[in-house]
Design an enzyme around this catalytic site. Structure first.
Site, short mmCIF file in Angstrom:
data_model
loop_
_atom_site.label_atom_id
_atom_site.label_comp_id
_atom_site.label_asym_id
_atom_site.label_seq_id
_atom_site.Cartn_x
_atom_site.Cartn_y
_atom_site.Cartn_z
N SER A 53 0.83 -1.20 0.00
CA SER A 53 0.00 0.00 0.00
C SER A 53 0.87 1.25 0.00
CB SER A 53 -0.88 0.01 1.26
OG SER A 53 -1.52 1.25 1.40
N TYR A 77 -2.51 -0.13 10.99
CA TYR A 77 -2.34 -0.55 9.60
C TYR A 77 -1.15 0.17 8.97
CZ TYR A 77 -3.34 -1.19 4.63
OH TYR A 77 -3.24 -1.48 3.30
N LYS A 81 2.49 -1.52 7.79
CA LYS A 81 2.98 -1.43 6.41
C LYS A 81 4.35 -0.76 6.35
CE LYS A 81 -0.35 -3.34 4.10
NZ LYS A 81 -0.12 -4.58 3.39
N SER A 119 -11.27 0.37 -1.30
CA SER A 119 -10.90 1.24 -2.42
C SER A 119 -12.10 1.55 -3.30
CB SER A 119 -9.80 0.59 -3.26
OG SER A 119 -8.65 0.38 -2.50
#
Length: 131
Positions: A53, A77, A81, A119
């Protein structure tokens, strides 16, 4: 071009883990490093391409340092990442892997699940003027 490894990791963006280290951070970091470790063992693999991402590299105003503390600018999150990103580059450098990273903002294409993903929901909300 032969594809030797295919790994899919899915992490939900909006959930509240009881144990963020065990439920979010460790799976992201260890999952990434485990795939890279497997690739490093196969001498026929010349390059590893990892998709992630864009939050892995997006600057949110608070630099990610070894002393970063979870707060309003780093959600679990995003932190998972970013840490997975750092560990991927570290492992690649130490093991000599030719690593390529691709950071996606949105993912388009056929659904793998019966419901809308985040998304697509965001785009539909924009189109329908709900944002």
């Amino acid at each position: 071009m032969d594809v030797k490894v295919f790994s899919l990791q899915l992490l939900l963006l909006f959930f509240h883990p009881n144990d963020p280290q065990a439920e979010v951070i460790d799976p992201a970091v260890m999952g990434t490093v485990n795939v890279l470790r497997s690739c490093a063992k196969d001498l026929s693999i010349k390059r590893v391409v990892v998709t992630s991402s864009m939050v892995a590299i997006a600057h949110n105003g608070t630099p990610l340092t070894p002393h970063v503390v979870f707060n309003a600018t780093w959600n679990w999150y995003t932190l998972s990442k970013a840490l997975a990103e750092q560990e991927a580059w570290k492992f690649a450098k130490e093991s000599g892997i030719d690593l390529v990273k691709i950071h996606l903002g949105f993912t388009f294409g056929p659904f793998l699940q019966p419901n809308l993903n985040l998304s697509v929901k965001l785009i539909l909300n924009l189109i329908n003027s709900h944002i």
